[in-house]
Design a protein around this motif. Structure first.
Motif, PDB file in Angstrom:
ATOM      1  N   ASP A 180     -21.144  19.082 -48.532  1.00  0.00           N
ATOM      2  CA  ASP A 180     -19.587  17.513 -47.772  1.00  0.00           C
ATOM      3  C   ASP A 180     -19.437  17.079 -48.986  1.00  0.00           C
ATOM      4  O   ASP A 180     -20.607  16.564 -49.812  1.00  0.00           O
ATOM      5  CB  ASP A 180     -20.679  17.294 -47.089  1.00  0.00           C
ATOM      6  N   GLU A 212     -12.529   2.289 -52.944  1.00  0.00           N
ATOM      7  CA  GLU A 212     -12.585   2.911 -54.603  1.00  0.00           C
ATOM      8  C   GLU A 212     -11.382   2.534 -55.528  1.00  0.00           C
ATOM      9  O   GLU A 212     -10.238   2.454 -54.832  1.00  0.00           O
ATOM     10  CB  GLU A 212     -12.985   4.497 -54.949  1.00  0.00           C
ATOM     11  N   SER A 253     -20.887   2.313 -53.264  1.00  0.00           N
ATOM     12  CA  SER A 253     -21.337   2.519 -52.623  1.00  0.00           C
ATOM     13  C   SER A 253     -22.382   1.336 -51.783  1.00  0.00           C
ATOM     14  O   SER A 253     -23.289   0.852 -52.340  1.00  0.00           O
ATOM     15  CB  SER A 253     -22.533   3.966 -52.582  1.00  0.00           C
ATOM     16  N   HIS A 269     -25.030   6.047 -43.401  1.00  0.00           N
ATOM     17  CA  HIS A 269     -24.834   7.915 -43.820  1.00  0.00           C
ATOM     18  C   HIS A 269     -25.389   8.304 -44.852  1.00  0.00           C
ATOM     19  O   HIS A 269     -24.502   9.522 -45.993  1.00  0.00           O
ATOM     20  CB  HIS A 269     -23.169   7.238 -43.554  1.00  0.00           C
ATOM     21  N   ILE A 271     -27.813  10.058 -47.637  1.00  0.00           N
ATOM     22  CA  ILE A 271     -28.856  10.754 -46.942  1.00  0.00           C
ATOM     23  C   ILE A 271     -29.795  11.659 -48.039  1.00  0.00           C
ATOM     24  O   ILE A 271     -29.167  11.422 -49.516  1.00  0.00           O
ATOM     25  CB  ILE A 271     -29.098  12.262 -46.352  1.00  0.00           C
ATOM     26  N   ASP A 297     -17.292   7.144 -58.320  1.00  0.00           N
ATOM     27  CA  ASP A 297     -17.608   7.138 -56.789  1.00  0.00           C
ATOM     28  C   ASP A 297     -19.217   8.318 -56.259  1.00  0.00           C
ATOM     29  O   ASP A 297     -20.054   7.611 -56.118  1.00  0.00           O
ATOM     30  CB  ASP A 297     -16.563   7.876 -56.363  1.00  0.00           C
TER      31      ASP A 297
HETATM   32  P1  ADP Z   1     -19.222   5.180 -49.112  1.00  0.00           P
HETATM   33  O1  ADP Z   1     -18.180   5.561 -50.184  1.00  0.00           O
HETATM   34  O2  ADP Z   1     -17.549   5.566 -48.060  1.00  0.00           O
HETATM   35  O3  ADP Z   1     -19.091   4.507 -48.900  1.00  0.00           O
HETATM   36  P2  ADP Z   1     -19.987   7.252 -50.429  1.00  0.00           P
HETATM   37  O4  ADP Z   1     -19.285   7.370 -51.598  1.00  0.00           O
HETATM   38  O5  ADP Z   1     -21.565   7.090 -50.972  1.00  0.00           O
HETATM   39  O6  ADP Z   1     -19.734   6.742 -49.355  1.00  0.00           O
HETATM   40  O7  ADP Z   1     -20.223   8.687 -50.100  1.00  0.00           O
HETATM   41  C1  ADP Z   1     -21.183   8.859 -48.224  1.00  0.00           C
HETATM   42  C2  ADP Z   1     -20.686  10.098 -48.318  1.00  0.00           C
HETATM   43  O8  ADP Z   1     -21.813  11.178 -49.333  1.00  0.00           O
HETATM   44  C3  ADP Z   1     -22.244  10.442 -46.805  1.00  0.00           C
HETATM   45  O9  ADP Z   1     -20.648   9.666 -45.746  1.00  0.00           O
HETATM   46  C4  ADP Z   1     -22.225  11.517 -46.257  1.00  0.00           C
HETATM   47  O10 ADP Z   1     -20.562  12.782 -46.033  1.00  0.00           O
HETATM   48  C5  ADP Z   1     -22.134  11.603 -48.555  1.00  0.00           C
HETATM   49  N1  ADP Z   1     -23.445  12.285 -48.553  1.00  0.00           N
HETATM   50  C6  ADP Z   1     -24.346  11.247 -48.084  1.00  0.00           C
HETATM   51  N2  ADP Z   1     -25.783  11.134 -48.833  1.00  0.00           N
HETATM   52  C7  ADP Z   1     -25.696  12.081 -49.635  1.00  0.00           C
HETATM   53  C8  ADP Z   1     -26.315  12.722 -50.814  1.00  0.00           C
HETATM   54  N3  ADP Z   1     -26.977  12.372 -51.309  1.00  0.00           N
HETATM   55  N4  ADP Z   1     -25.728  13.719 -51.780  1.00  0.00           N
HETATM   56  C9  ADP Z   1     -24.024  13.646 -51.555  1.00  0.00           C
HETATM   57  N5  ADP Z   1     -23.166  13.263 -50.530  1.00  0.00           N
HETATM   58  C10 ADP Z   1     -23.950  12.724 -49.370  1.00  0.00           C
END
Ligand code: ADP
Ligand code: MG
Length: 349
Positions: A180, A212, A253, A269, A271, A297
């Motif tokens: 992902d 972002e 984030s 979201h 993890i 990011d």
């Molecule tokens: P946002 O900018 O939407 O808050 P982030 O840049 O923080 O998002 O990315 C969060 C997304 O990354 C989650 O929705 C999930 O798809 C994925 N994700 C969650 N935990 C992890 C992790 N530990 N490492 C990499 N990708 C992650």
């Protein structure tokens, strides 16, 4: 004699008057630089572009076309919601043979893996199955998985099992790995749009994809761009502070937007790859300023996983420009911690 002096003075006064009038007129008549603002939807979120003083012939339609083409391409390559995206095809590629990547995906995998190394696996794009299991992926329910499911999914996780090959391909050492790229892709998309604008001769811009951001040049008032950072509160949008930048990116984030409450607990979201559970600590949001939005990011997500102490330690070690917002669990009060590199960008009121 006195009359000559008086005449002289009168002449000077009328000259001064004419000069002031001229200045006033030119100030009223002079227009500021042309400013084009564009809003759109992409990558499951909204984007905004502001372009100042575009070169002759670069119209609003042209800029929109450039941005949409760039964003569509990233979506076609990196979405886990699209069955035919390059990433979805790689996720179905259950073989040890190398999978050939586009240059863009290769770059995103490289950045993600580098930040995984630096953060001791806090950022790990192979958490994809857990992201989905916790209800944040394509077609998933918003309900926690049971412990046995988490244990099973953790067996097929680990960024060390991905290997990028020099010629532009990637190998899975576990056929069940599923990636992902969401933690980096949005920031990367900002970089790609910025590059497209620069290639069109645009040197003063602000690009924002889902929060972002990346800027270059000065804004219409000839000042550095002011970029707002929200308070980490669910359901309201309030400004925590603003930074000013003339060149570079800002990514944030947090645990306050994409989340749900289950049995009184915040299910975010983000993890923690070490536990397979959503992060559970008092770090509410992380903002990172970096030349590249993809790196900003990725770092923001990694630091959010690490929690306040380890995040600050890594930010100091790497000399990153970072702001952490910490939430007191009992009172809900918010406090900020910043690195010196971040402090120099804080906009003075
Ligand atoms: P946002 O900018 O939407 O808050 P982030 O840049 O923080 O998002 O990315 C969060 C997304 O990354 C989650 O929705 C999930 O798809 C994925 N994700 C969650 N935990 C992890 C992790 N530990 N490492 C990499 N990708 C992650
Ligand atoms: Mg991120």
């Amino acid at each position: 004699m006195t009359e000559r002096i008086m005449n002289h003075r009168r002449q000077w006064l009328s000259l001064l008057f004419l000069l002031l009038l001229g200045l006033l007129f030119s100030a009223c008549g002079s227009k500021g630089p042309e400013v084009i603002r564009i809003r759109g939807e992409a990558l499951g979120t909204f984007y905004t572009l502001t372009v100042v003083a575009p070169p002759e012939g670069v119209t609003e339609e042209r800029i929109r076309e450039l941005a949409d083409t760039a964003l569509d391409r990233i979506n076609t390559l990196m979405s886990t919601y699209k069955e035919d995206s390059e990433l979805s095809r790689f996720n179905r590629h259950a073989e040890p043979s190398p999978f050939s990547l586009s240059p863009e995906s290769y770059e995103v995998f490289s950045i993600a893996l580098a930040i995984s190394e630096e953060s001791g696996g806090a950022l790990d794009i192979t958490v994809g199955p857990l992201v989905n299991a916790w209800g944040f992926g394509p077609g998933s329910r918003r309900e926690p998985p049971d412990e046995e499911e988490i244990r099973q999914l953790l067996l097929h996780q680990g960024y060390e099992k991905l290997r990028l090959l020099e010629e532009g391909s990637i190998v899975k050492e576990d056929p069940l790995l599923y990636c992902d790229l969401s933690a980096v892709a949005k920031g990367y998309a900002v970089d790609v749009v910025a590059r497209a604008l620069e290639d069109a001769g645009i040197s003063r811009y602000m690009v924002d994809v889902g929060g972002e951001m990346r800027v270059a040049g000065r804004n219409a008032r000839k000042e550095p761009w002011g970029l707002g950072i929200e308070k980490p509160l669910t359901g309201v949008r309030e400004l925590e502070m603003a930074v000013q930048l003339e060149e570079g990116s800002l990514a944030t984030s947090g645990d306050y937007r994409n989340m749900y409450i289950h049995e009184g607990k915040r299910i975010s979201h983000t993890i923690d790859p070490a536990t397979g559970h959503p992060v559970q600590h008092d770090l509410a949001s992380v903002s990172v300023i970096h030349p590249s939005c993809a790196w900003a990011d990725g770092y923001a997500t990694a630091l959010l996983v690490l929690g306040p102490e380890k995040a600050l330690a890594l930010a100091q070690e790497k000399k990153l420009a970072v702001m952490l917002i910490i939430r007191d669990e009992d009172t809900g009060a918010l406090s900020r911690v910043t690195t010196p590199q971040f402090d120099t960008c804080i906009r003075k009121p």
